[in-house]
Design an enzyme around this catalytic site. Structure first.
Site, PDB file in Angstrom:
ATOM      1  N   GLU A  90       6.241   2.296  10.124  1.00 43.51           N
ATOM      2  CA  GLU A  90       6.117   1.295  11.207  1.00 43.51           C
ATOM      3  C   GLU A  90       5.080   1.735  12.236  1.00 43.51           C
ATOM      4  O   GLU A  90       5.280   1.602  13.449  1.00 43.51           O
ATOM      5  CB  GLU A  90       7.474   1.055  11.890  1.00 43.51           C
ATOM      6  N   CYS A 178       2.700 -16.564   1.120  1.00 45.28           N
ATOM      7  CA  CYS A 178       1.301 -16.564   0.688  1.00 45.28           C
ATOM      8  C   CYS A 178       0.495 -17.328   1.744  1.00 45.28           C
ATOM      9  O   CYS A 178       1.063 -17.968   2.633  1.00 45.28           O
ATOM     10  CB  CYS A 178       1.149 -17.202  -0.687  1.00 45.28           C
TER      11      CYS A 178
HETATM   12 MG    MG Z   1       9.099  -1.036   6.233  1.00 44.72          MG
END
Ligand code: MG
Ligand code: ADP
Length: 204
Positions: A90, A178
């Protein structure tokens, strides 16, 4: 295959949308390094407490112990003498200082594995990611599966109407999409990417 040769420093970035398998890939690389008896330290921003306060946890419930840190320089302070590899999950949540920290570590000979979102929910490059991607020795951009059509997904669709860049919470708050099924209508013109005038006529 080791992405960065043993004993050589370097930056690896694993990026993509939510649910693309970034954390799984980070855990996979860490486990292989541990099999090779290399000392790894795993960090995550303290803000990320979605599944566990300390562990890095994937959506498929794979988990690995980690050290939550408040800011980028805490990584330097916590570094142990025997550590050879540093993995950071992260990483998009850190501020720009993380770029200097990661570069410094790689220059000093550490293998630094970074995983993070390349784009935020608005489809705009996330925090320090553009710099990290440019400075990286190796980049893996991975895709999730679009929850609408099953195609490869490169975007994180926010399902709530909050406008904060950081909104934690997963399955209920975001979907992988998408390009065709991703939708974001900016209320504020400033969040649009800067486009040169001569190009904008072909895009808008
Ligand atoms: Mg992750
Ligand atoms: P990331 O860190 O990129 O958010 P994780 O590594 O935590 O992703 O989780 C990846 C796992 O999420 C996949 O292996 C799969 O089990 C699960 N998953 C749930 N939704 C999706 C989706 N839309 N596309 C792909 N994988 C998904």
């Amino acid at each position: 295959m080791s992405i960065i040769m043993q004993g050589h420093g370097g930056i690896e970035v694993v990026c993509g949308p939510m649910f693309s398998g970034k954390t799984e890939e980070l855990i996979r690389r860490v486990k292989r390094a541990q099999i090779a008896k290399q000392r790894v330290q795993i960090f995550k921003p303290a803000i990320d407490v979605r599944y566990d306060e300390k562990k890095v946890v994937s959506h498929s419930s794979q988990a690995i112990q980690s050290e939550p840190v408040q800011k980028a320089t805490d990584i330097l302070i916590r570094l142990k003498d025997t550590t050879r590899i540093i993995a950071i999950d992260e990483i998009q949540f850190f501020d720009e200082e993380i770029v200097t920290v990661v570069k410094k570590l790689a220059d000093r000979g550490y293998r630094v594995i970074c995983a993070g979102l390349d784009l935020d929910f608005r489809g705009i490059p996330f925090g320090p990611m553009p710099m990290l991607l440019a400075l990286a020795d190796n980049v893996q951009k991975i895709q999730a599966i679009c929850t609408v059509c099953g195609a490869p997904a490169t975007r994180s669709q926010r399902l709530s109407d909050s406008n904060d860049t950081v909104l934690l919470g997963e399955k209920e708050a975001y979907d992988a999409r998408c390009r065709a099924h991703y939708f974001y209508e900016p209320e504020d013109e400033q969040v649009r990417l800067p486009i040169k005038e001569e190009v904008s006529q072909f895009i808008n």
